[in-house]
Design an enzyme around this catalytic site. Structure first.
Site, short mmCIF file in Angstrom:
data_model
loop_
_atom_site.label_atom_id
_atom_site.label_comp_id
_atom_site.label_asym_id
_atom_site.label_seq_id
_atom_site.Cartn_x
_atom_site.Cartn_y
_atom_site.Cartn_z
N ARG A 1 2.25 67.58 -8.70
CA ARG A 1 0.60 67.92 -8.64
C ARG A 1 0.22 68.33 -7.34
O ARG A 1 0.44 69.31 -6.79
CB ARG A 1 0.00 66.78 -9.28
CG ARG A 1 0.03 66.72 -10.82
CD ARG A 1 -0.84 65.54 -11.46
NE ARG A 1 -0.91 64.36 -10.74
CZ ARG A 1 -0.35 63.47 -11.12
NH1 ARG A 1 0.71 63.51 -11.87
NH2 ARG A 1 -0.07 62.52 -10.39
N ASP B 1 7.02 51.23 -22.19
CA ASP B 1 7.43 51.61 -20.87
C ASP B 1 6.28 51.63 -19.78
O ASP B 1 5.45 52.51 -20.28
CB ASP B 1 8.39 52.78 -20.79
CG ASP B 1 9.00 52.99 -19.54
OD1 ASP B 1 9.40 51.81 -18.87
OD2 ASP B 1 9.53 53.98 -19.04
N GLU C 1 15.26 50.91 -13.90
CA GLU C 1 14.05 50.00 -14.25
C GLU C 1 14.64 48.64 -14.29
O GLU C 1 15.94 48.49 -14.60
CB GLU C 1 13.48 50.43 -15.52
CG GLU C 1 13.06 52.09 -15.11
CD GLU C 1 11.91 52.09 -16.34
OE1 GLU C 1 11.44 51.52 -17.13
OE2 GLU C 1 11.71 53.27 -16.64
N TYR D 1 4.71 52.20 -15.62
CA TYR D 1 4.93 53.06 -14.72
C TYR D 1 4.23 52.49 -13.68
O TYR D 1 3.19 52.97 -12.86
CB TYR D 1 3.83 54.32 -15.16
CG TYR D 1 4.23 55.59 -14.28
CD1 TYR D 1 5.24 56.55 -13.83
CD2 TYR D 1 2.94 56.10 -13.78
CE1 TYR D 1 5.26 57.47 -13.35
CE2 TYR D 1 3.14 57.19 -13.08
CZ TYR D 1 4.21 57.73 -13.10
OH TYR D 1 4.31 59.20 -12.11
N HIS E 1 6.94 55.26 -6.54
CA HIS E 1 7.39 56.24 -7.68
C HIS E 1 6.24 57.28 -8.16
O HIS E 1 6.45 58.57 -8.24
CB HIS E 1 8.07 55.57 -9.04
CG HIS E 1 8.61 56.43 -9.91
ND1 HIS E 1 9.67 57.26 -9.89
CD2 HIS E 1 8.02 56.63 -11.14
CE1 HIS E 1 9.54 58.11 -11.02
NE2 HIS E 1 8.71 57.74 -11.70
N TYR F 1 5.04 67.17 -21.93
CA TYR F 1 4.37 65.88 -21.62
C TYR F 1 3.02 65.91 -21.85
O TYR F 1 2.30 64.91 -21.92
CB TYR F 1 4.75 64.93 -20.50
CG TYR F 1 4.12 65.39 -19.25
CD1 TYR F 1 4.55 66.50 -18.56
CD2 TYR F 1 3.24 64.51 -18.62
CE1 TYR F 1 4.08 66.84 -17.25
CE2 TYR F 1 2.60 65.02 -17.37
CZ TYR F 1 3.08 66.33 -16.91
OH TYR F 1 2.15 66.63 -15.55
N LYS G 1 12.42 61.44 -23.50
CA LYS G 1 12.63 59.86 -23.01
C LYS G 1 13.35 59.28 -24.19
O LYS G 1 14.08 58.04 -23.89
CB LYS G 1 11.33 59.50 -22.70
CG LYS G 1 10.53 59.79 -21.54
CD LYS G 1 11.03 59.42 -20.09
CE LYS G 1 10.08 59.70 -19.22
NZ LYS G 1 10.50 59.15 -17.81
N ASP H 1 16.39 53.84 -18.07
CA ASP H 1 15.70 54.56 -18.77
C ASP H 1 15.74 56.00 -18.82
O ASP H 1 15.21 56.75 -17.97
CB ASP H 1 14.06 54.23 -18.69
CG ASP H 1 13.14 54.55 -19.82
OD1 ASP H 1 13.62 54.88 -20.85
OD2 ASP H 1 11.86 54.91 -19.55
MN MN Z 1 10.66 54.80 -17.64
#
Ligand code: MN
Length: 424
Positions: A151, A135, A210, A137, A142, A253, A262, A242
Site C-alpha cells: 500500500r 488466525d 507463526e 495478524y 510484519h 482478498y 490460505k 501457515d
Molecule cells: Mn497466517
C-alpha cells in the site's frame, strides 16, 4: 504462580541428549502410535515418548482426575476437558515420576520398558481435533512490512491495527501435522494490471512463521473471557506454518479477506507445550500506544521469549537457515487475542487453534515470510547449495524450530517440517 514441575533445579534419571528441547521441565502432550497399535496420549522426555495409557494401567496415575479413556484415545480433547487444574496435576505427576531421587518407577525396569518408548519407533498423530481455527495478524513489523510493500509506506499500518488484534476465521480441515507433504495449490491470479485473471499453479508460494495456541473449553455463547481469565483457557502452544499463496491472495482478498490463498494447508508441530511449561519464559510486553481499550488491558508479563528459526531444505540438499525470529516480537499477546475474540460473545471450544500471525522481528534477518525476506522478490535469498529463492520451490522442505532457554533450562517444540510437492 508456583508450578512444581517448572523447578529449574530438577534433573531427570532418564538419559537425555544435551540441549534437548524435551527436558524434564517441558513434558508436553501429544498423540502417538507405536508399531501399528492403537493411538494413545503421550508425553515426551529426551528421545523417549512417555506412554500415558501404560502409566495409567500400571497404576502410576492414581488420585488424579483421569480415567483410562482419557489416555486410550486418538485425541487430547478428552483429557483437556479436565481443564488447567487437571492437566497441571498430570504434568506435576509426570515430573515427580521422572525426576532424580524418585525411584518408584525407575527401579522397575519392566515398567520403564513399557512406559518409555524410543522416539525413533513412534509415529506422531494430530494431537487434537481442531474444531475452529482463527488466525491473527499481531506482529507490528510484519503488518508494517506488508503495508509498506502493498500500500503506502507512509501509512503502512491501517488505522484499526493499533486498536484491534486483527484476525480472520481460517479453516480447520486443512490443518495438518508436521511430516505430511502438501501439493502446490492452484488458483486464480491476475498476471498484470490490464490482463484478465488466469487459473493455474501458484507461483508465489510462501510460508508464514507463526505459533499457535490450543484452547480448553471456553464459556457458553454470549459470554466473554477477560484478559485476567484468558490463561485459564489456554492449554498450550505449537509451532505453526501457515502456508500462503501470495499471488492468489493479492487478487482475491478484497473485500472479505483471506480465502483460498490460505486454506489449502497449515502445518503444526506434534507436541503441545503447555502454557504452564512456558511460564518461566515470560517477559514484559511492548508499550502499547495509543492506550488500548479497557477490555484489552492486562497486568503482569504476558509475552514469551521463544527463539524461532526457519530453514529451507531443497530436495537432497542441506538445510539453509533463512530467518531467526522470536515470539516476543508480537505486539498483541495471547490473552488480548482471546479477550478480543470473545468480546462479542463468540464461544471458544476445547481444541480450537489460534494462530499468532506471521512473526517478524525488526531486522531483515528476522522476517517471518519469504515475501518479506526476499522483499517481494527484489532481494532473492541465497541457499547453501548455491541456488536462490524468492518464494518456495517444488520439492523444498520448510522446517521451523523453536525453543526457550533460561538458567540452563531448555523447553522446546521440536520442529514442524513440510515438503512441497508439485501441483496435483
Ligand atoms: Mn497466517
Amino acid at each position: 504462580m508456583n508450578i512444581a514441575a517448572n523447578d529449574p533445579s530438577l534433573k531427570t534419571w532418564v538419559e537425555i541428549p544435551e540441549n534437548s528441547d524435551f527436558s524434564i521441565q517441558n513434558l508436553p502432550f501429544g498423540i502417538i502410535k507405536v508399531n501399528g497399535g492403537e493411538p494413545r496420549a503421550a508425553s515426551r522426555i529426551g528421545d523417549f515418548a512417555i506412554d500415558l495409557k501404560a502409566l495409567f494401567v500400571l497404576g502410576y496415575l492414581t488420585n488424579l482426575p483421569f480415567r483410562m479413556e482419557d489416555f486410550d484415545t486418538d485425541t487430547l480433547n478428552i483429557m483437556m476437558k479436565k481443564g488447567k487444574e487437571g492437566t497441571r496435576k498430570l504434568r506435576d505427576r509426570l515430573s515427580k515420576l521422572f525426576q532424580e531421587g524418585q525411584d518408584d518407577l525407575k527401579n522397575k525396569e519392566h515398567h520403564v520398558n513399557q512406559v518409555l518408548i524410543p522416539i525413533d519407533g513412534v509415529q506422531m498423530l494430530m494431537p487434537v481435533q481442531i474444531g475452529d481455527y482463527t488466525d491473527f495478524y499481531s506482529s507490528r513489523d510484519h503488518a508494517t512490512n506488508v503495508g509498506t510493500m502493498f500500500r503506502d509506506p507512509a501509512n503502512a499500518l491501517l488505522p484499526n491495527w493499533l486498536w484491534i488484534p486483527v484476525g480472520y476465521h481460517g479453516r480447520a480441515s486443512s490443518v495438518i501435522l508436521s511430516g505430511q507433504d502438501i501439493y502446490r495449490p492452484k488458483g486464480q491470479t491476475k498476471p498484470g494490471e490490464d490482463e484478465n485473471p488466469v487459473v493455474g499453479a501458484s507461483k508465489l508460494l510462501d510460508f508464514e512463521l507463526e505459533m499457535g495456541f490450543i484452547t480448553y473449553d471456553g464459556k457458553p455463547l454470549g459470554d466473554t473471557i477477560s484478559t485476567e481469565e484468558a490463561e485459564d483457557y489456554i492449554f498450550g502452544m505449537v509451532l505453526f506454518n501457515d502456508w500462503s499463496a501470495r499471488d492468489i491472495q493479492k487478487w482475491e482478498y478484497i473485500p472479505l479477506g483471506p480465502f483460498l490463498a490460505k486454506n489449502f494447508a497449515s502445518s503444526i508441530s506434534p507436541w503441545i507445550v503447555t502454557l504452564d511449561a512456558l511460564e518461566p519464559f515470560k517477559i514484559e510486553g511492548p508499550e502499547q500506544e495509543p492506550e488500548v481499550l479497557d477490555y484489552l488491558k492486562y497486568s503482569g508479563k504476558k509475552r514469551y521469549d521463544i527463539n524461532l528459526e526457519v530453514l529451507i531444505q531443497p530436495e537432497g540438499k542441506e538445510e539453509t537457515s533463512v530467518s531467526k525470529s522470536n515470539f516476543k516480537f508480537m505486539y498483541w499477546n495471547m490473552v488480548q487475542q482471546l479477550a478480543h475474540h470473545t468480546v462479542n460473545g463468540c464461544n471458544i471450544r476445547g481444541g480450537d487453534l489460534m494462530g499468532s500471525g506471521t512473526i517478524s522481528g525488526p531486522t531483515p534477518d528476522s522476517y517471518g515470510s519469504m515475501l518479506e525476506l526476499a522483499w517481494k522478490g527484489t532481494k532473492p535469498v541465497q541457499l547453501n547449495d548455491g541456488s536462490e529463492r524468492k518464494f518456495i520451490a517444488d520439492n523444498d522442505t520448510v522446517i521451523m524450530r523453536g525453543h526457550s532457554s533460561k538458567e540452563g533450562v531448555r523447553v522446546g517444540f521440536g520442529e514442524v517440517s513440510t515438503k512441497v510437492l508439485p501441483t496435483k
